[in-house]
Design a protein around this motif. Structure first.
Motif, PDB file in Angstrom:
ATOM      1  N   LYS A  28       0.836  -1.219   0.000  1.00 34.13           N
ATOM      2  CA  LYS A  28       0.000   0.000   0.000  1.00 34.13           C
ATOM      3  C   LYS A  28       0.865   1.261   0.000  1.00 34.13           C
ATOM      4  O   LYS A  28       0.536   2.255  -0.663  1.00 34.13           O
ATOM      5  CB  LYS A  28      -0.938  -0.010   1.215  1.00 34.13           C
ATOM      6  CG  LYS A  28      -2.119  -0.944   1.011  1.00 34.13           C
ATOM      7  CD  LYS A  28      -3.053  -0.926   2.186  1.00 34.13           C
ATOM      8  CE  LYS A  28      -4.257  -1.811   1.933  1.00 34.13           C
ATOM      9  NZ  LYS A  28      -5.141  -1.896   3.101  1.00 34.13           N
ATOM     10  N   ASP A  29       1.970   1.186   0.766  1.00 36.13           N
ATOM     11  CA  ASP A  29       2.892   2.337   0.791  1.00 36.13           C
ATOM     12  C   ASP A  29       3.451   2.602  -0.601  1.00 36.13           C
ATOM     13  O   ASP A  29       3.555   3.755  -1.043  1.00 36.13           O
ATOM     14  CB  ASP A  29       4.049   2.078   1.767  1.00 36.13           C
ATOM     15  CG  ASP A  29       3.605   2.221   3.217  1.00 36.13           C
ATOM     16  OD1 ASP A  29       2.473   2.705   3.437  1.00 36.13           O
ATOM     17  OD2 ASP A  29       4.365   1.826   4.121  1.00 36.13           O
ATOM     18  N   LEU A  50       2.136   1.710  -3.416  1.00 32.32           N
ATOM     19  CA  LEU A  50       1.037   2.177  -4.262  1.00 32.32           C
ATOM     20  C   LEU A  50       0.806   3.680  -4.043  1.00 32.32           C
ATOM     21  O   LEU A  50       0.612   4.453  -4.982  1.00 32.32           O
ATOM     22  CB  LEU A  50      -0.222   1.383  -3.898  1.00 32.32           C
ATOM     23  CG  LEU A  50      -1.288   1.216  -4.969  1.00 32.32           C
ATOM     24  CD1 LEU A  50      -0.709   0.482  -6.174  1.00 32.32           C
ATOM     25  CD2 LEU A  50      -2.464   0.425  -4.394  1.00 32.32           C
ATOM     26  N   GLU A  51       0.843   4.059  -2.766  1.00 29.58           N
ATOM     27  CA  GLU A  51       0.622   5.469  -2.428  1.00 29.58           C
ATOM     28  C   GLU A  51       1.750   6.334  -2.988  1.00 29.58           C
ATOM     29  O   GLU A  51       1.499   7.403  -3.550  1.00 29.58           O
ATOM     30  CB  GLU A  51       0.539   5.640  -0.910  1.00 29.58           C
ATOM     31  CG  GLU A  51       0.157   7.067  -0.538  1.00 29.58           C
ATOM     32  CD  GLU A  51       0.380   7.349   0.930  1.00 29.58           C
ATOM     33  OE1 GLU A  51      -0.348   6.773   1.756  1.00 29.58           O
ATOM     34  OE2 GLU A  51       1.284   8.135   1.244  1.00 29.58           O
ATOM     35  N   ASP A  52       3.003   5.837  -2.857  1.00 30.14           N
ATOM     36  CA  ASP A  52       4.145   6.591  -3.400  1.00 30.14           C
ATOM     37  C   ASP A  52       3.986   6.788  -4.910  1.00 30.14           C
ATOM     38  O   ASP A  52       4.254   7.870  -5.440  1.00 30.14           O
ATOM     39  CB  ASP A  52       5.462   5.849  -3.113  1.00 30.14           C
ATOM     40  CG  ASP A  52       5.865   5.952  -1.656  1.00 30.14           C
ATOM     41  OD1 ASP A  52       5.155   6.643  -0.895  1.00 30.14           O
ATOM     42  OD2 ASP A  52       6.875   5.335  -1.261  1.00 30.14           O
ATOM     43  N   PHE A 109       1.213   6.759  -6.573  1.00 26.10           N
ATOM     44  CA  PHE A 109       0.081   7.666  -6.790  1.00 26.10           C
ATOM     45  C   PHE A 109       0.538   9.118  -6.649  1.00 26.10           C
ATOM     46  O   PHE A 109       0.233   9.982  -7.489  1.00 26.10           O
ATOM     47  CB  PHE A 109      -1.015   7.332  -5.767  1.00 26.10           C
ATOM     48  CG  PHE A 109      -2.209   8.243  -5.825  1.00 26.10           C
ATOM     49  CD1 PHE A 109      -2.967   8.370  -6.975  1.00 26.10           C
ATOM     50  CD2 PHE A 109      -2.588   8.973  -4.704  1.00 26.10           C
ATOM     51  CE1 PHE A 109      -4.072   9.204  -7.018  1.00 26.10           C
ATOM     52  CE2 PHE A 109      -3.694   9.808  -4.736  1.00 26.10           C
ATOM     53  CZ  PHE A 109      -4.435   9.933  -5.893  1.00 26.10           C
TER      54      PHE A 109
END
Lengths: 250, 184
Positions: A12-13, A15-17, A19
């Protein structure tokens, strides 16, 4: 936290980075679009000469700094190659050339930030000793403590001896006799004990400031006497005994 | 051979700096002047920017591309605002002071990460709220600079960079939650 939870969070981290990187990409695009919209304005702007002059000066300084850095890199590379070469040659000479090994020199290499300094310092702690000339098929001491020098050597019938002394008058006597010779050693009020010299049983006689060691080696009696030399050094001297083989016997 | 390679690399770096200046000096000067409305201040900012850029030339792989162009503009713009605030003796007020905690931001952003088509819209919205937030997020995640490097480039402490990044993420979260229903 178990492994799957950690892996989930990491995913998730990431993915967030990605994004946020995507938003950054769009934002960078937006900045360029804005600039393009105002192209007419910034293309007409006059850059002051003082800014160009400043940049030229700054660029020159930057180049000088880079050149210095390049010079240092080259110097360090050369120094490293030289040291490697030096070590390799020394290693070869020390392992293959007897004379060089005997004349071993201590090399001190100081590499400093601004220069490479290599000092050749003759080894004052030279402890190795060689056999006298003509000392064929005779034993000799390969170790003599610092400060001692050979003052006499002689082959006389069944006896061969070498005497060493230092500036203080301390002495080391090394003698070898063929076994048919009778020896007399003064052991009155002396402390006599057994020691091993190169796995051979030897007698150690300690009296006053003198230490005597003697033992049978092959067909000879070996005798080592020291004065004002420590016991450990005396044993080390005795253990350094070597046979100087003549060319014929090799 | 190594020395030769090092020399070639340094020569390339020198050329890169010069090429950057020649290619972008006009638009960078325009950006600085547009904010400061003073030629001398704009000149100072450009000088300061190039001193800083020269330290991080490795971050620039290509001269004539949007990525490099925007990178230089962000740096010059941040230094210009910094200079502006310094002259006005004002302390910049950030958009969102209520919280600096990031506890919910990750999960909130995470709910929206698949709306990639909204990237442009989000970038615009964020820059309208506070261009500083958009700048710092871009430097961090698009240009992949460390907090130390960002701090060095735009005159902030590492802690300050960290705080601003958190605020930027919170601002983005707020934009996403406010506009969330629109796309559903």
């Amino acid at each position: 936290m178990n492994k799957s939870v950690i892996a989930d969070k990491e995913y998730k981290d990431k993915l967030e980075d990605n994004f946020l990187a995507h938003i950054g990409f769009e934002y960078a695009d937006m900045i360029c679009d804005d600039l393009d919209r105002n192209k007419d304005q910034w293309q007409e702007i006059e850059i002051p000469d003082s800014l160009d002059t400043w940049f030229n000066d700054f660029h020159k300084l930057y180049m000088q700094r880079m050149n210095r850095r390049t010079f240092m890199k080259r110097l360090m590379t050369k120094a490293a190659i030289f040291i490697l070469f030096f070590v390799a040659i020394n290693y070869f000479l020390i392992t293959n050339v007897e004379a060089y090994r005997k004349q071993f020199i201590k090399t001190v290499v100081n590499i400093q930030q601004s220069f490479t300094q290599i000092d050749f310092i003759p080894n004052d702690n030279q402890n190795s000793a060689s056999s006298p000339e003509g000392w064929d098929d005779l034993y000799y001491l390969s170790y003599i403590p610092k400060g001692f020098k050979m003052i006499e050597n002689k082959i006389s019938g069944p006896v061969a001896y070498i005497n060493y002394a230092n500036d203080k008058g301390d002495k080391i006597a090394f003698q070898q006799y063929y076994m048919h010779v009778t020896m007399q050693i003064d052991t009155e009020e002396a402390e006599v004990s057994d020691v091993y010299v190169n796995n051979i049983l030897a007698k150690l006689v300690k009296k006053d400031d003198s230490k005597i060691m003697y033992w049978i080696q092959d067909d000879r009696v070996i005798y080592v006497q020291t004065r004002n030399v420590s016991l450990s050094e005396t044993i080390k001297i005795a253990n350094s005994i070597k046979l100087n083989e003549s060319e014929n016997s090799k | 051979m190594l020395a030769l390679l090092a020399m070639v690399e340094d020569k390339a770096k020198r050329d890169k700096l010069e090429e950057l200046y020649i290619t972008y000096r006009k638009e960078l000067y325009y950006v600085a002047y547009h904010i400061l409305q003073n030629y001398h201040d704009a000149e100072d900012v450009i000088q300061n920017a190039f001193i800083k850029i020269s330290k991080f030339l490795d971050k620039i792989s290509e001269i004539k591309c949007k990525k490099t162009r925007a990178y230089l503009v962000i740096i010059v713009r941040r230094l210009s605002f910094d200079r502006y605030n310094e002259k006005k003796r004002t302390v910049p007020i950030d958009f969102m002071d209520e919280t600096e905690e990031e506890a919910d931001s990750i999960s909130s952003l995470d709910d929206h990460v698949l709306h990639l088509e909204r990237g442009k819209e989000l970038a615009e919205a964020l820059s309208k709220i506070n261009s500083g937030y958009a700048d710092i997020l871009t430097l961090k995640y698009f240009y992949e600079l460390s907090n130390d490097e960002i701090g060095d480039l735009i005159n902030l402490t590492t802690e300050n960079v960290s705080v601003r990044l958190t605020r930027a993420k919170n601002a983005l979260r707020k934009i996403l939650s406010e506009g969330g229903n629109r796309n559903e």
